[in-house]
Design a protein around this motif. Structure first.
Motif, PDB file in Angstrom:
ATOM      1  N   LEU A 198      -2.639   3.757   1.014  1.00  0.00           N
ATOM      2  CA  LEU A 198      -1.526   3.240   0.093  1.00  0.00           C
ATOM      3  C   LEU A 198      -0.579   2.402   0.943  1.00  0.00           C
ATOM      4  O   LEU A 198      -0.025   1.369   0.901  1.00  0.00           O
ATOM      5  CB  LEU A 198      -0.926   4.018  -0.812  1.00  0.00           C
ATOM      6  CG  LEU A 198       0.515   3.617  -1.504  1.00  0.00           C
ATOM      7  CD1 LEU A 198       0.349   2.621  -2.524  1.00  0.00           C
ATOM      8  CD2 LEU A 198       1.127   4.944  -2.144  1.00  0.00           C
ATOM      9  N   VAL A 199      -0.264   3.305   2.029  1.00  0.00           N
ATOM     10  CA  VAL A 199       0.846   2.761   3.104  1.00  0.00           C
ATOM     11  C   VAL A 199       0.246   1.462   3.670  1.00  0.00           C
ATOM     12  O   VAL A 199       1.137   0.360   3.980  1.00  0.00           O
ATOM     13  CB  VAL A 199       1.110   3.992   4.115  1.00  0.00           C
ATOM     14  CG1 VAL A 199       1.931   3.363   5.170  1.00  0.00           C
ATOM     15  CG2 VAL A 199       1.875   4.896   3.505  1.00  0.00           C
ATOM     16  N   ASP A 200      -0.809   1.651   3.824  1.00  0.00           N
ATOM     17  CA  ASP A 200      -1.650   0.296   4.690  1.00  0.00           C
ATOM     18  C   ASP A 200      -1.579  -0.927   3.948  1.00  0.00           C
ATOM     19  O   ASP A 200      -1.387  -2.168   4.083  1.00  0.00           O
ATOM     20  CB  ASP A 200      -3.172   0.526   5.024  1.00  0.00           C
ATOM     21  CG  ASP A 200      -3.453   1.561   6.147  1.00  0.00           C
ATOM     22  OD1 ASP A 200      -2.366   1.722   6.906  1.00  0.00           O
ATOM     23  OD2 ASP A 200      -4.209   2.298   6.440  1.00  0.00           O
ATOM     24  N   GLU A 201      -1.904  -0.682   2.414  1.00  0.00           N
ATOM     25  CA  GLU A 201      -1.572  -1.694   1.782  1.00  0.00           C
ATOM     26  C   GLU A 201      -0.306  -2.466   1.384  1.00  0.00           C
ATOM     27  O   GLU A 201      -0.105  -3.503   1.283  1.00  0.00           O
ATOM     28  CB  GLU A 201      -2.229  -1.331   0.197  1.00  0.00           C
ATOM     29  CG  GLU A 201      -2.009  -2.380  -1.066  1.00  0.00           C
ATOM     30  CD  GLU A 201      -1.948  -1.652  -2.660  1.00  0.00           C
ATOM     31  OE1 GLU A 201      -1.806  -2.382  -3.112  1.00  0.00           O
ATOM     32  OE2 GLU A 201      -2.642  -0.513  -2.564  1.00  0.00           O
ATOM     33  N   LEU A 202       0.471  -1.288   1.394  1.00  0.00           N
ATOM     34  CA  LEU A 202       2.073  -1.787   1.098  1.00  0.00           C
ATOM     35  C   LEU A 202       2.509  -2.591   2.394  1.00  0.00           C
ATOM     36  O   LEU A 202       3.413  -3.530   2.288  1.00  0.00           O
ATOM     37  CB  LEU A 202       2.875  -0.656   0.758  1.00  0.00           C
ATOM     38  CG  LEU A 202       2.680  -0.042  -0.459  1.00  0.00           C
ATOM     39  CD1 LEU A 202       3.661   1.079  -0.947  1.00  0.00           C
ATOM     40  CD2 LEU A 202       2.971  -1.141  -1.533  1.00  0.00           C
ATOM     41  N   CYS A 203       2.163  -1.970   3.630  1.00  0.00           N
ATOM     42  CA  CYS A 203       2.544  -2.957   4.825  1.00  0.00           C
ATOM     43  C   CYS A 203       1.878  -4.170   4.756  1.00  0.00           C
ATOM     44  O   CYS A 203       2.604  -4.911   5.523  1.00  0.00           O
ATOM     45  CB  CYS A 203       2.081  -1.838   6.022  1.00  0.00           C
ATOM     46  SG  CYS A 203       3.090  -0.361   6.459  1.00  0.00           S
ATOM     47  N   SER A 206       3.793  -6.335   1.978  1.00  0.00           N
ATOM     48  CA  SER A 206       5.264  -6.537   1.829  1.00  0.00           C
ATOM     49  C   SER A 206       5.874  -6.214   2.901  1.00  0.00           C
ATOM     50  O   SER A 206       5.897  -5.203   3.628  1.00  0.00           O
ATOM     51  CB  SER A 206       5.808  -5.169   0.635  1.00  0.00           C
ATOM     52  OG  SER A 206       7.213  -4.951   0.703  1.00  0.00           O
ATOM     53  N   GLU A 207       6.722  -7.258   3.435  1.00  0.00           N
ATOM     54  CA  GLU A 207       7.370  -7.232   4.515  1.00  0.00           C
ATOM     55  C   GLU A 207       8.574  -6.372   4.429  1.00  0.00           C
ATOM     56  O   GLU A 207       8.883  -5.607   5.422  1.00  0.00           O
ATOM     57  CB  GLU A 207       8.032  -8.851   4.906  1.00  0.00           C
ATOM     58  CG  GLU A 207       8.725  -8.566   6.095  1.00  0.00           C
ATOM     59  CD  GLU A 207       9.472 -10.277   6.574  1.00  0.00           C
ATOM     60  OE1 GLU A 207      10.072 -10.288   7.471  1.00  0.00           O
ATOM     61  OE2 GLU A 207       8.976 -11.041   5.824  1.00  0.00           O
ATOM     62  N   GLN A 208       9.150  -6.049   3.284  1.00  0.00           N
ATOM     63  CA  GLN A 208      10.313  -5.256   2.992  1.00  0.00           C
ATOM     64  C   GLN A 208       9.849  -3.916   3.197  1.00  0.00           C
ATOM     65  O   GLN A 208      10.599  -3.025   3.777  1.00  0.00           O
ATOM     66  CB  GLN A 208      10.981  -5.473   1.516  1.00  0.00           C
ATOM     67  CG  GLN A 208      11.342  -6.696   1.340  1.00  0.00           C
ATOM     68  CD  GLN A 208      12.924  -6.871   1.460  1.00  0.00           C
ATOM     69  OE1 GLN A 208      13.488  -5.963   2.121  1.00  0.00           O
ATOM     70  NE2 GLN A 208      13.552  -7.671   0.703  1.00  0.00           N
ATOM     71  N   PHE A 209       8.437  -3.434   2.673  1.00  0.00           N
ATOM     72  CA  PHE A 209       8.202  -2.168   2.732  1.00  0.00           C
ATOM     73  C   PHE A 209       7.790  -2.037   4.423  1.00  0.00           C
ATOM     74  O   PHE A 209       8.050  -0.830   4.814  1.00  0.00           O
ATOM     75  CB  PHE A 209       6.919  -1.985   2.082  1.00  0.00           C
ATOM     76  CG  PHE A 209       6.210  -0.582   2.390  1.00  0.00           C
ATOM     77  CD1 PHE A 209       6.602   0.402   1.421  1.00  0.00           C
ATOM     78  CD2 PHE A 209       5.287  -0.200   3.267  1.00  0.00           C
ATOM     79  CE1 PHE A 209       6.253   1.592   1.566  1.00  0.00           C
ATOM     80  CE2 PHE A 209       4.861   0.999   3.546  1.00  0.00           C
ATOM     81  CZ  PHE A 209       5.249   1.890   2.574  1.00  0.00           C
ATOM     82  N   ARG A 210       7.093  -2.889   5.022  1.00  0.00           N
ATOM     83  CA  ARG A 210       6.753  -2.741   6.555  1.00  0.00           C
ATOM     84  C   ARG A 210       7.945  -2.482   7.284  1.00  0.00           C
ATOM     85  O   ARG A 210       8.048  -1.596   8.181  1.00  0.00           O
ATOM     86  CB  ARG A 210       5.992  -3.995   6.830  1.00  0.00           C
ATOM     87  CG  ARG A 210       5.490  -3.970   8.335  1.00  0.00           C
ATOM     88  CD  ARG A 210       4.413  -5.040   8.385  1.00  0.00           C
ATOM     89  NE  ARG A 210       5.214  -6.461   8.201  1.00  0.00           N
ATOM     90  CZ  ARG A 210       4.686  -7.070   7.340  1.00  0.00           C
ATOM     91  NH1 ARG A 210       3.950  -6.993   6.008  1.00  0.00           N
ATOM     92  NH2 ARG A 210       5.485  -8.439   7.389  1.00  0.00           N
ATOM     93  N   ALA A 211       9.155  -3.117   7.154  1.00  0.00           N
ATOM     94  CA  ALA A 211      10.221  -2.867   7.863  1.00  0.00           C
ATOM     95  C   ALA A 211      10.895  -1.606   7.631  1.00  0.00           C
ATOM     96  O   ALA A 211      11.422  -0.759   8.563  1.00  0.00           O
ATOM     97  CB  ALA A 211      11.246  -4.131   7.759  1.00  0.00           C
ATOM     98  N   ARG A 212      10.767  -1.089   6.349  1.00  0.00           N
ATOM     99  CA  ARG A 212      11.455   0.374   6.176  1.00  0.00           C
ATOM    100  C   ARG A 212      10.500   1.262   6.745  1.00  0.00           C
ATOM    101  O   ARG A 212      10.978   2.227   7.234  1.00  0.00           O
ATOM    102  CB  ARG A 212      11.630   0.150   4.778  1.00  0.00           C
ATOM    103  CG  ARG A 212      13.009  -0.397   4.267  1.00  0.00           C
ATOM    104  CD  ARG A 212      13.013  -0.297   2.549  1.00  0.00           C
ATOM    105  NE  ARG A 212      14.047  -0.677   1.982  1.00  0.00           N
ATOM    106  CZ  ARG A 212      14.610  -1.944   1.846  1.00  0.00           C
ATOM    107  NH1 ARG A 212      13.544  -3.023   2.425  1.00  0.00           N
ATOM    108  NH2 ARG A 212      15.828  -2.434   1.362  1.00  0.00           N
TER     109      ARG A 212
END
Length: 294
Positions: A198-203, A206-212
């Motif tokens: 899930l984390v890999d998918e969101l990274c 989504s740039e917003q997720f990746r930065a956070r």
């Protein structure tokens, strides 16, 4: 997830936010090449050798005692949630428990308790932020998430991959920060490959997720207030409390209330009436999924 990398990045980001002034050290003269405290300054504050702290910051927490971890937490000025996260990372570095797939359904007793709570919205989620169950009013509260047919509904995917989330949460940046912080906390406690996926998918999406995610901030969702722009009843402010059933590790129940006599309490009453008219007693799409934990 790579346990050593998680340790290294967490300690580096916590050290970077401190300054000599905030740490109670003499104000440094001259230009500092990196933000935050130097390793030798942090080691001095923690009462350990520089070489030993460097090994810790490289991710080697496998032999760190509780006393050393406490000293590092004090030197880094960690809050209670961050301190617990550091200990979770240390346990992960020492030994991983055999992975067990998250439950895809609730125990009958827990499901019955959720269903019996007819006067307040209630949902149950796992460590991936999948909503595994909700009473009718809980599904009404999160009706925006249930518009898509995919199950289980996932709070993180909705927050970062669905444009409607920016309207649903009044303060979307805060909701996004909290979502990532909770996921980061859960990731240190679990060796669930589904959470890693899930984390890999969101990274990736989504740039917003990746930065956070790169910030390594952690959160616990214990209690608080949510402000929503609900598509049915409009502006809604609810307080939430969380419960973690002792015999259901990895599951968290969220229960929502509104201040008696408030506009939001009236809105919840309207939402209750709408849910009784528009929503089935059970989520009919839930049973179509062969494996909700996958």
């Amino acid at each position: 997830m790579n346990a050593q990398a998680e340790v290294r990045q967490f300690l580096v980001t916590r050290r970077a936010r401190l300054t000599p002034e905030t740490a109670g050290l003499p104000t440094a003269t001259g230009r500092r090449r990196v933000p935050g405290l130097r390793r030798e300054e942090l080691a001095s504050l923690a009462g350990v050798s520089v070489d030993y702290y460097i090994r810790l910051e490289r991710g080697n927490l496998s032999c760190a005692s509780d006393g050393v971890l406490e000293a590092i937490a004090r030197a880094l000025q960690l809050n209670d949630v961050e301190r617990a996260h550091l200990f979770d990372l240390a346990r992960a570095a020492q030994a991983r428990a055999p992975w067990q797939s998250p439950r895809s359904t609730l125990r009958p007793g827990l499901q019955a308790m959720v269903d019996a709570m007819t006067g307040v919205p209630a949902i149950v989620r796992n460590q991936r932020l999948d909503i595994l169950a909700g009473n009718r009013l809980g599904r009404a509260l999160y009706s925006e998430l249930y518009r898509a047919p995919a199950r289980p509904v996932n709070l993180a995917r909705f927050a970062f991959l669905e444009p409607r989330a920016h309207d649903f949460w009044v303060d979307w940046p805060e909701a996004a920060d909290a979502t990532v912080g909770v996921l980061r906390t859960e990731a240190a406690r679990s060796n669930d490959p589904g959470l890693t996926s899930l984390v890999d998918e969101l990274c990736a999406r989504s740039e917003q997720f990746r930065a956070r995610w790169a910030a390594h901030d952690v959160r616990l969702h214990g209690a608080g207030t949510k402000q929503l722009n609900h598509p049915v009843v409009g502006s809604l402010e609810v307080q939430y409390e969380t419960l973690q059933p002792p015999i259901d590790p990895g599951l968290t129940m969220h229960v929502y209330t509104a201040r008696p006599g408030s506009a939001s309490a009236l809105a919840l009453e309207r939402l209750t009436a709408w849910s009784l008219d528009q929503l089935p007693e059970k989520d009919s799409t839930h049973d179509r999924n062969e494996d909700l934990g996958a």
